[in-house]
Write a protein that holds these residues in place. Sequence first.
Motif, PDB file in Angstrom:
ATOM      1  N   GLU A  53      16.449  27.267  62.549  1.00 37.42           N
ATOM      2  CA  GLU A  53      17.537  27.068  63.513  1.00 37.42           C
ATOM      3  C   GLU A  53      17.015  27.148  64.945  1.00 37.42           C
ATOM      4  N   LYS A  54      16.121  28.116  65.219  1.00 39.93           N
ATOM      5  CA  LYS A  54      15.515  28.222  66.553  1.00 39.93           C
ATOM      6  C   LYS A  54      14.750  26.953  66.884  1.00 39.93           C
ATOM      7  N   LEU A  55      13.974  26.466  65.920  1.00 37.14           N
ATOM      8  CA  LEU A  55      13.176  25.261  66.125  1.00 37.14           C
ATOM      9  C   LEU A  55      14.065  24.060  66.396  1.00 37.14           C
ATOM     10  N   GLU A  56      15.114  23.912  65.610  1.00 38.73           N
ATOM     11  CA  GLU A  56      16.019  22.777  65.796  1.00 38.73           C
ATOM     12  C   GLU A  56      16.746  22.868  67.145  1.00 38.73           C
ATOM     13  N   LYS A  57      17.085  24.072  67.546  1.00 40.29           N
ATOM     14  CA  LYS A  57      17.788  24.257  68.818  1.00 40.29           C
ATOM     15  C   LYS A  57      16.889  23.880  69.998  1.00 40.29           C
ATOM     16  N   VAL A  58      15.628  24.282  69.956  1.00 34.17           N
ATOM     17  CA  VAL A  58      14.737  24.025  71.097  1.00 34.17           C
ATOM     18  C   VAL A  58      14.225  22.588  71.115  1.00 34.17           C
ATOM     19  N   GLY A  59      13.963  22.002  69.955  1.00 34.39           N
ATOM     20  CA  GLY A  59      13.356  20.679  69.934  1.00 34.39           C
ATOM     21  C   GLY A  59      14.217  19.566  69.384  1.00 34.39           C
ATOM     22  N   GLY A  60      15.334  19.931  68.784  1.00 34.61           N
ATOM     23  CA  GLY A  60      16.226  18.920  68.252  1.00 34.61           C
ATOM     24  C   GLY A  60      15.893  18.452  66.848  1.00 34.61           C
ATOM     25  N   LYS A  61      14.810  18.966  66.285  1.00 31.04           N
ATOM     26  CA  LYS A  61      14.455  18.597  64.913  1.00 31.04           C
ATOM     27  C   LYS A  61      13.615  19.695  64.286  1.00 31.04           C
ATOM     28  N   ILE A  62      13.496  19.632  62.968  1.00 33.50           N
ATOM     29  CA  ILE A  62      12.681  20.607  62.241  1.00 33.50           C
ATOM     30  C   ILE A  62      11.395  19.896  61.833  1.00 33.50           C
ATOM     31  N   GLN A  63      10.410  20.005  62.687  1.00 31.58           N
ATOM     32  CA  GLN A  63       9.102  19.397  62.420  1.00 31.58           C
ATOM     33  C   GLN A  63       8.049  20.389  62.890  1.00 31.58           C
ATOM     34  N   VAL A  64       7.042  20.578  62.072  1.00 32.68           N
ATOM     35  CA  VAL A  64       5.952  21.485  62.426  1.00 32.68           C
ATOM     36  C   VAL A  64       4.620  20.767  62.266  1.00 32.68           C
ATOM     37  N   PRO A  65       3.603  21.204  62.985  1.00 35.68           N
ATOM     38  CA  PRO A  65       3.623  22.291  63.944  1.00 35.68           C
ATOM     39  C   PRO A  65       4.402  21.900  65.188  1.00 35.68           C
ATOM     40  N   CYS A  66       4.927  22.915  65.839  1.00 34.05           N
ATOM     41  CA  CYS A  66       5.648  22.701  67.091  1.00 34.05           C
ATOM     42  C   CYS A  66       5.256  23.817  68.055  1.00 34.05           C
ATOM     43  N   LEU A  67       4.698  23.431  69.168  1.00 35.40           N
ATOM     44  CA  LEU A  67       4.367  24.378  70.224  1.00 35.40           C
ATOM     45  C   LEU A  67       5.441  24.246  71.294  1.00 35.40           C
ATOM     46  N   VAL A  68       6.054  25.359  71.639  1.00 35.78           N
ATOM     47  CA  VAL A  68       7.097  25.362  72.665  1.00 35.78           C
ATOM     48  C   VAL A  68       6.534  26.071  73.892  1.00 35.78           C
ATOM     49  N   VAL A  69       6.476  25.326  74.991  1.00 33.17           N
ATOM     50  CA  VAL A  69       5.972  25.864  76.247  1.00 33.17           C
ATOM     51  C   VAL A  69       7.053  25.666  77.302  1.00 33.17           C
ATOM     52  N   ASP A  70       7.462  26.755  77.902  1.00 37.70           N
ATOM     53  CA  ASP A  70       8.512  26.696  78.926  1.00 37.70           C
ATOM     54  C   ASP A  70       9.742  25.926  78.450  1.00 37.70           C
ATOM     55  N   GLY A  71      10.121  26.136  77.192  1.00 37.57           N
ATOM     56  CA  GLY A  71      11.317  25.512  76.650  1.00 37.57           C
ATOM     57  C   GLY A  71      11.165  24.071  76.213  1.00 37.57           C
ATOM     58  N   LYS A  72       9.955  23.507  76.319  1.00 33.95           N
ATOM     59  CA  LYS A  72       9.720  22.118  75.911  1.00 33.95           C
ATOM     60  C   LYS A  72       8.879  22.097  74.638  1.00 33.95           C
ATOM     61  N   ALA A  73       9.294  21.237  73.697  1.00 38.18           N
ATOM     62  CA  ALA A  73       8.644  21.168  72.395  1.00 38.18           C
ATOM     63  C   ALA A  73       7.561  20.098  72.361  1.00 38.18           C
ATOM     64  N   MET A  74       6.447  20.441  71.712  1.00 36.45           N
ATOM     65  CA  MET A  74       5.331  19.513  71.492  1.00 36.45           C
ATOM     66  C   MET A  74       5.022  19.565  69.994  1.00 36.45           C
ATOM     67  N   TYR A  75       4.966  18.401  69.340  1.00 35.61           N
ATOM     68  CA  TYR A  75       4.907  18.385  67.884  1.00 35.61           C
ATOM     69  C   TYR A  75       3.581  17.995  67.243  1.00 35.61           C
ATOM     70  N   GLU A  76       2.834  17.122  67.777  1.00 40.72           N
ATOM     71  CA  GLU A  76       1.647  16.608  67.090  1.00 40.72           C
ATOM     72  C   GLU A  76       0.476  17.588  67.193  1.00 40.72           C
ATOM     73  N   SER A  77      -0.207  17.827  66.075  1.00 41.07           N
ATOM     74  CA  SER A  77      -1.298  18.801  66.067  1.00 41.07           C
ATOM     75  C   SER A  77      -2.389  18.443  67.079  1.00 41.07           C
ATOM     76  N   ASP A  78      -2.751  17.173  67.182  1.00 36.02           N
ATOM     77  CA  ASP A  78      -3.787  16.781  68.151  1.00 36.02           C
ATOM     78  C   ASP A  78      -3.321  17.020  69.586  1.00 36.02           C
ATOM     79  N   ASP A  79      -2.051  16.775  69.855  1.00 39.41           N
ATOM     80  CA  ASP A  79      -1.509  17.027  71.192  1.00 39.41           C
ATOM     81  C   ASP A  79      -1.496  18.524  71.505  1.00 39.41           C
TER      82      ASP A  79
END
Length: 90
Positions: A53-79
Amino acid sequence: MTKEIVRKQDFELYFKPDCPFCLKVLNYFKDNGIIKFISYNIEDETAGYENQEKLEKVGGKIQVPCLVVDGKAMYESDDIIKYAKENLVK
Protein backbone atom coordinates in the motif's frame (compact mmCIF):
# COMPACT_ATOMS: atom_id res chain seq x y z
CA MET A 1 40.99 2.57 -2.31
CA THR A 2 38.14 3.06 0.16
CA LYS A 3 34.72 4.09 -1.02
CA GLU A 4 33.07 6.97 0.78
CA ILE A 5 29.34 6.70 1.20
CA VAL A 6 27.60 10.00 0.57
CA ARG A 7 23.93 10.58 1.27
CA LYS A 8 22.38 13.80 0.08
CA GLN A 9 18.82 12.65 0.70
CA ASP A 10 16.94 10.05 2.62
CA PHE A 11 15.66 7.18 0.53
CA GLU A 12 13.59 4.04 0.80
CA LEU A 13 13.90 0.82 -1.17
CA TYR A 14 10.96 -1.49 -1.85
CA PHE A 15 11.83 -5.05 -2.88
CA LYS A 16 10.84 -8.72 -3.04
CA PRO A 17 13.45 -11.18 -1.78
CA ASP A 18 13.03 -13.51 -4.77
CA CYS A 19 13.11 -10.83 -7.49
CA PRO A 20 16.34 -11.01 -9.53
CA PHE A 21 16.24 -7.28 -10.29
CA CYS A 22 15.79 -6.49 -6.59
CA LEU A 23 18.70 -8.77 -5.75
CA LYS A 24 20.84 -6.94 -8.31
CA VAL A 25 20.14 -3.64 -6.52
CA LEU A 26 20.50 -5.12 -3.03
CA ASN A 27 23.81 -6.74 -3.97
CA TYR A 28 25.11 -3.46 -5.43
CA PHE A 29 24.13 -1.64 -2.24
CA LYS A 30 25.78 -4.34 -0.11
CA ASP A 31 28.96 -4.43 -2.22
CA ASN A 32 29.29 -0.65 -1.94
CA GLY A 33 28.50 -0.35 1.74
CA ILE A 34 25.11 1.27 1.27
CA ILE A 35 23.56 -0.76 4.03
CA LYS A 36 21.78 1.57 6.44
CA PHE A 37 18.60 2.65 4.71
CA ILE A 38 14.89 2.15 5.12
CA SER A 39 13.67 -0.83 3.13
CA TYR A 40 10.36 -2.60 2.73
CA ASN A 41 9.91 -6.22 1.74
CA ILE A 42 6.53 -6.19 0.03
CA GLU A 43 6.18 -9.95 0.63
CA ASP A 44 6.86 -9.78 4.36
CA GLU A 45 4.40 -12.07 6.17
CA THR A 46 3.55 -9.49 8.83
CA ALA A 47 3.70 -6.21 6.89
CA GLY A 48 3.62 -7.13 3.22
CA TYR A 49 0.21 -5.66 2.43
CA GLU A 50 1.04 -2.47 4.34
CA ASN A 51 4.28 -2.19 2.37
CA GLN A 52 2.46 -2.74 -0.92
CA GLU A 53 0.00 0.00 0.00
CA LYS A 54 2.87 2.40 0.81
CA LEU A 55 4.51 1.56 -2.51
CA GLU A 56 1.30 2.06 -4.47
CA LYS A 57 0.61 5.34 -2.68
CA VAL A 58 4.05 6.82 -3.42
CA GLY A 59 4.52 5.53 -6.96
CA GLY A 60 1.08 4.68 -8.21
CA LYS A 61 1.89 1.04 -8.87
CA ILE A 62 3.25 -2.09 -7.21
CA GLN A 63 6.51 -2.72 -9.02
CA VAL A 64 9.87 -3.58 -7.51
CA PRO A 65 12.60 -2.72 -7.11
CA CYS A 66 11.51 0.80 -6.33
CA LEU A 67 13.79 3.44 -4.87
CA VAL A 68 11.95 6.42 -3.41
CA VAL A 69 14.00 9.59 -3.08
CA ASP A 70 12.37 12.76 -1.80
CA GLY A 71 8.93 11.30 -2.50
CA LYS A 72 9.71 10.36 -6.13
CA ALA A 73 9.71 6.74 -7.28
CA MET A 74 12.38 5.15 -9.49
CA TYR A 75 11.70 1.61 -10.70
CA GLU A 76 14.32 0.14 -13.02
CA SER A 77 17.24 -1.68 -11.38
CA ASP A 78 19.80 -0.16 -13.78
CA ASP A 79 18.42 3.32 -13.12
CA ILE A 80 18.56 2.74 -9.37
CA ILE A 81 22.17 1.54 -9.55
CA LYS A 82 23.10 4.48 -11.77
CA TYR A 83 21.50 6.86 -9.29
CA ALA A 84 23.38 5.19 -6.43
CA LYS A 85 26.71 5.49 -8.28
CA GLU A 86 26.12 9.18 -8.93
CA ASN A 87 24.56 10.19 -5.60
CA LEU A 88 25.26 7.66 -2.87
CA VAL A 89 28.81 6.43 -3.46
CA LYS A 90 31.82 8.64 -3.99
